[in-house]
Design an enzyme around this catalytic site. Structure first.
Site, PDB file in Angstrom:
ATOM      1  N   ASP A   1       0.925  -1.338  -0.155  1.00  0.00           N
ATOM      2  CA  ASP A   1       0.135  -0.095   0.020  1.00  0.00           C
ATOM      3  C   ASP A   1       0.690   1.315  -0.002  1.00  0.00           C
ATOM      4  OD1 ASP A   1       1.078  -0.311   2.517  1.00  0.00           O
ATOM      5  OD2 ASP A   1      -0.755  -0.052   3.662  1.00  0.00           O
TER       6      ASP A   1
ATOM      7  N   CYS B   1       4.774  -0.504   2.625  1.00  0.00           N
ATOM      8  CA  CYS B   1       5.247  -1.933   2.965  1.00  0.00           C
ATOM      9  C   CYS B   1       6.815  -1.835   3.560  1.00  0.00           C
ATOM     10  CB  CYS B   1       5.227  -2.759   1.643  1.00  0.00           C
ATOM     11  SG  CYS B   1       6.280  -1.969   0.467  1.00  0.00           S
TER      12      CYS B   1
ATOM     13  N   HIS C   1       8.523  -3.547  -4.223  1.00  0.00           N
ATOM     14  CA  HIS C   1       8.014  -4.057  -3.115  1.00  0.00           C
ATOM     15  C   HIS C   1       8.894  -4.611  -2.140  1.00  0.00           C
ATOM     16  CE1 HIS C   1       4.720  -5.227  -0.599  1.00  0.00           C
ATOM     17  NE2 HIS C   1       4.996  -6.405  -0.643  1.00  0.00           N
TER      18      HIS C   1
END
Length: 308
Positions: A122, A125, A298
């Site tokens: 989001d 992370c 990510h």
């Protein structure tokens, strides 16, 4: 299998690569940071996605959590939308079996790591994963937890010195301190995981860490200035790229936060352009390091084999 190159980034960028001896180009770093800010499309679902943060008007804690992760990760269940249970790295690799540019490098990680813990993509992370993983390491280590509590307590003064008013961060600070205290008293991984999956707790911790990061960047503005976009001031960078809950995290933010709170961190960097997995050491200390994987914009928590 090759273990890859190692770059020590205790102070980021303006250092020498341990393997090649080549200096990192700040301009290239800026390009990478900008690209990272633009690409993260994996967003998490939340039952509270319309809730708006009361800590900073105009910033929604939930605006980024739109697409369900249940089709992306087998760990995604209703109670673990923010931080997952720990699961086998083999399963994690299987979830990425269509990402051919990354697959071989992810498979190489099995030599050093046995499990992962996924975090909601989001925009927060990194902050969420780092906070959870470091507190997990400190469970049952009373003196180290007390030391970390002291560092977090001191960071409150740094925020005030950076110009943040106490009403901007008091609620988030109190929540974070309470979580550290509960971790010392309780010492249970399950309870820590439950806390990090309660948005009112988890997001408060993230928001406080973002402000700590911002204060550190502001404090060392002359140092960090060469590594941000030329059209931005330090103030602009912090307001746009650090403080918002959906702002992605890159090398500058990681370096600032790990230095501010003395959190030992090693990041395994998987990129489609590099032949090997690149290991970045951002901070080192007496306590055990947090390990994280960076791939496709990510961050995922890693568990080293000797941690079994």
């Amino acid at each position: 299998m090759e273990q890859g190159r190692t770059c020590s980034i205790i102070i980021p960028f303006n250092i020498f690569n341990n393997t090649t001896g080549s200096k990192i180009d700040p301009k290239e770093t800026k390009k990478e940071s900008k690209g990272t800010q633009e690409k993260d499309t994996q967003l998490c679902n939340s039952t509270n996605k319309n809730k708006t943060s009361t800590d900073r008007p105009g910033i929604s804690r939930w605006s980024g959590r739109k697409a369900s992760v249940s089709t992306q990760h087998s760990w995604a269940v209703a109670s673990y939308l923010l931080v997952s249970e720990k699961y086998d790295i083999v399963r994690f690799i299987e979830e990425h079996d269509k990402d051919l540019m990354y697959l071989d490098k992810l498979q190489d990680l099995q030599v050093r790591y046995y499990a992962v813990r996924a975090t909601c993509a989001d925009g927060s992370c990194f902050y969420r994963g780092l906070a959870y993983a470091y507190l997990e390491i400190l469970l049952g280590k009373s003196e180290e937890l007390k030391g970390f509590r002291e560092r977090v307590s001191h960071s409150r003064d740094e925020l005030l010195a950076a110009g943040f008013t106490e009403d901007r961060f008091k609620q988030n600070y109190d929540t974070f301190i309470s979580l550290i205290d509960e971790s010392e008293k309780d010492g249970l991984v399950d309870n820590l995981l439950r806390s990090f999956n309660q948005p009112e707790i988890s997001d408060s911790v993230v928001q406080y860490l973002r402000l700590v990061t911002s204060a550190q960047v502001r404090k060392r503005g002359d140092f960090y200035m060469p590594f941000i976009d030329e059209e931005q001031t330090i103030e602009d960078f912090c307001v746009q790229n650090v403080e918002p809950m959906v702002a992605l995290c890159d090398h500058v933010q990681i370096s600032a936060l790990t230095q501010a709170l003395t959190i030992p961190l090693i990041v395994e960097y998987v990129d489609s352009l590099d032949k090997d997995v690149i290991q970045h050491v951002f901070s080192q200390g007496a306590s055990q390091s947090v390990y994280m994987l960076y791939e496709q914009n990510h961050y995922t928590v890693l568990y080293k084999r000797e941690q079994v």
